[in-house]
Design a protein around this motif. Structure first.
Motif, short mmCIF file in Angstrom:
data_model
loop_
_atom_site.label_atom_id
_atom_site.label_comp_id
_atom_site.label_asym_id
_atom_site.label_seq_id
_atom_site.Cartn_x
_atom_site.Cartn_y
_atom_site.Cartn_z
N ASP A 83 36.55 -42.38 -37.12
CA ASP A 83 36.78 -42.25 -38.55
C ASP A 83 37.39 -40.88 -38.82
N VAL A 84 38.21 -40.78 -39.85
CA VAL A 84 38.87 -39.52 -40.18
C VAL A 84 38.67 -39.20 -41.66
N VAL A 85 38.34 -37.95 -41.94
CA VAL A 85 38.31 -37.45 -43.31
C VAL A 85 39.13 -36.15 -43.34
N LEU A 86 40.15 -36.13 -44.16
CA LEU A 86 40.93 -34.91 -44.35
C LEU A 86 40.27 -34.05 -45.43
N VAL A 87 40.38 -32.74 -45.29
CA VAL A 87 39.85 -31.79 -46.28
C VAL A 87 41.00 -30.93 -46.75
N ASP A 88 41.28 -30.96 -48.05
CA ASP A 88 42.43 -30.20 -48.56
C ASP A 88 42.05 -28.75 -48.85
N PRO A 89 43.01 -27.90 -49.28
CA PRO A 89 42.75 -26.46 -49.43
C PRO A 89 41.63 -26.14 -50.42
N GLN A 90 41.09 -24.93 -50.28
CA GLN A 90 40.06 -24.45 -51.19
C GLN A 90 40.68 -23.91 -52.49
N TYR A 91 39.91 -24.02 -53.55
CA TYR A 91 40.31 -23.45 -54.84
C TYR A 91 39.80 -22.01 -54.85
N SER A 92 40.67 -21.08 -54.55
CA SER A 92 40.31 -19.67 -54.49
C SER A 92 41.53 -18.85 -54.90
N PRO A 93 41.35 -17.59 -55.32
CA PRO A 93 42.47 -16.80 -55.87
C PRO A 93 43.69 -16.71 -54.96
N ARG A 94 43.49 -16.53 -53.67
CA ARG A 94 44.62 -16.40 -52.76
C ARG A 94 45.45 -17.69 -52.70
N VAL A 95 44.79 -18.81 -52.94
CA VAL A 95 45.50 -20.10 -52.92
C VAL A 95 46.10 -20.41 -54.29
N THR A 96 45.32 -20.20 -55.34
CA THR A 96 45.80 -20.57 -56.68
C THR A 96 46.87 -19.63 -57.21
N GLU A 97 47.08 -18.48 -56.56
CA GLU A 97 48.19 -17.63 -56.98
C GLU A 97 49.54 -18.24 -56.55
N ARG A 98 49.48 -19.30 -55.78
CA ARG A 98 50.67 -20.08 -55.40
C ARG A 98 50.46 -21.50 -55.94
N PRO A 99 50.44 -21.68 -57.23
CA PRO A 99 50.02 -22.96 -57.82
C PRO A 99 50.87 -24.16 -57.40
N GLU A 100 52.19 -23.98 -57.35
CA GLU A 100 53.04 -25.12 -57.00
C GLU A 100 52.81 -25.55 -55.55
N SER A 101 52.73 -24.58 -54.66
CA SER A 101 52.49 -24.91 -53.25
C SER A 101 51.12 -25.54 -53.06
N ALA A 102 50.11 -25.00 -53.76
CA ALA A 102 48.76 -25.53 -53.63
C ALA A 102 48.69 -26.97 -54.12
N ARG A 103 49.24 -27.22 -55.31
CA ARG A 103 49.22 -28.59 -55.84
C ARG A 103 50.01 -29.54 -54.94
N GLY A 104 51.13 -29.03 -54.41
CA GLY A 104 51.93 -29.85 -53.52
C GLY A 104 51.18 -30.24 -52.25
N MET A 105 50.41 -29.30 -51.69
CA MET A 105 49.65 -29.59 -50.48
C MET A 105 48.54 -30.59 -50.75
#
Length: 335
Positions: free
Chosen positions: A230-252
């Motif tokens: 079985d496989v479960v993917l885990v997407d990026p964390q919601y944290s300042p270093r990630v959310t400062e790149r909003p378009e890339s984060a939402r795209g991922m």
């Protein structure tokens, strides 16, 4: 290190400190009934549970006699089983953080038919946590407080007679290109029953080509599935270093969701879960993210593992009551 919990009290901050020490204490320091025997089991329970446990002890001989005379479970035996369940739930409280399930966040972890069937049958289970630094546990104060360790402890409490292994295969700084190079030796060759693949955060931070990431992750998922896990993917964390790149984060987040749908695997929506902590539950970012603005702290890892573990346990429960979900169909339900 400051342990911060997103619990609010009208008065008295001291309760927060006490909760932090109790809930984040190493497992060896907590009075688990499985570790300390019957006397300590009763000591770990609430007053009401102690009374019920004492009654159950008195009822044991009667239950055994009834079962010997009648192959059907007697009333006393059923009552004793119920008390055991209450006791197990009471001891589990000592290990759970005050972590609420997000509202309005879709849970698409899925049915997990392979690992759930093995747990339901009492067979040995191997789970591999595959990923980068947030799988490895950067930001936690101890290896016991990483999410794979927390998940293993939760599943072992729920299934005390099962042989459960959760192997940590996280390596800081990596993303799909580096992970694919060790996928065969560190994951597939182990023949796990379940793989939890945390990926995509470093792709956002390093501005990696999303199309290449998609191709690599899809290929990796297909190879894991071909081995029967079985496989479960885990997407990026919601944290300042990630959310400062909003378009890339939402795209991922969308990219990984599309792969999960295409390959019929589960996905744990970590980004939306953590955003719910902050935006809906009004928890300050620094209560679940470390000072580096990227990695989760002990509470963040604990809540993440807890929600993921609860979902695995629900899937096992569905298998036990005869809800046979095809392996290529994911179930969606509110968390």
């Amino acid at each position: 290190m400051r342990f911060a919990f997103p619990f609010r009290f009208a008065a008295g901050r001291s309760l927060r400190a006490v909760a932090a020490l109790a809930l984040l204490a190493p497992l060896s320091a907590v009075p688990l009934c499985a570790q300390t025997g019957q006397a300590d089991q009763h000591a770990a329970l609430s007053p009401g549970a102690k009374t019920e446990a004492a009654r159950a002890d008195a009822a044991k001989p009667a239950a055994i006699e009834a079962d010997a005379a009648n192959p059907q479970p007697g009333v006393a035996a059923k009552a004793f089983d119920k008390v055991k369940q209450v006791a197990k739930s009471a001891s589990d409280i000592f290990h759970r953080v005050p972590c609420h399930q997000p509202t309005g966040v879709p849970n698409s972890t899925g049915s997990l038919p392979h690992v759930a069937a093995k747990l339901a049958a009492g067979k040995p289970v191997v789970i591999i946590a595959f990923g980068s630094s947030s799988t490895q546990g950067y930001g936690s104060s101890s290896p016991e407080f990483t999410y794979p360790s927390r998940l293993a402890a939760q599943l072992r409490r729920q299934y005390p007679s099962a042989d459960i292994s959760v192997l940590n295969r996280g390596k800081g700084g990596e993303d799909a290109p580096e992970m694919m190079r060790r996928l065969q030796t560190e994951v597939i060759d182990v023949h796990p029953d379940m793989v939890i693949w945390q990926v995509g955060t470093n792709a956002v931070l390093r501005n990696l080509d999303p199309s290449e990431t998609a191709k690599q992750v899809e290929d990796g998922v297909a190879r894991i599935q071909a081995d029967g896990a079985d496989v479960v993917l885990v997407d990026p964390q919601y944290s300042p270093r990630v959310t400062e790149r909003p378009e890339s984060a939402r795209g991922m987040v969308k990219l990984l969701g599309r792969i999960a749908a295409l390959r019929h695997v589960g996905i744990f929506p970590r980004f939306e879960v953590m955003r719910d902590w902050h935006e809906r539950q009004a928890i300050p970012i620094d209560d679940f993210v470390t000072a580096d603005g990227l990695h989760m702290n002990d509470w963040g890892y604990a809540c993440f593992a807890q929600l993921l573990g609860d979902d695995i346990i629900r899937s096992v429960g569905a298998i036990k009551i005869g809800v046979n979900v095809p392996g290529d169909v994911r179930t969606y339900r509110p968390m």
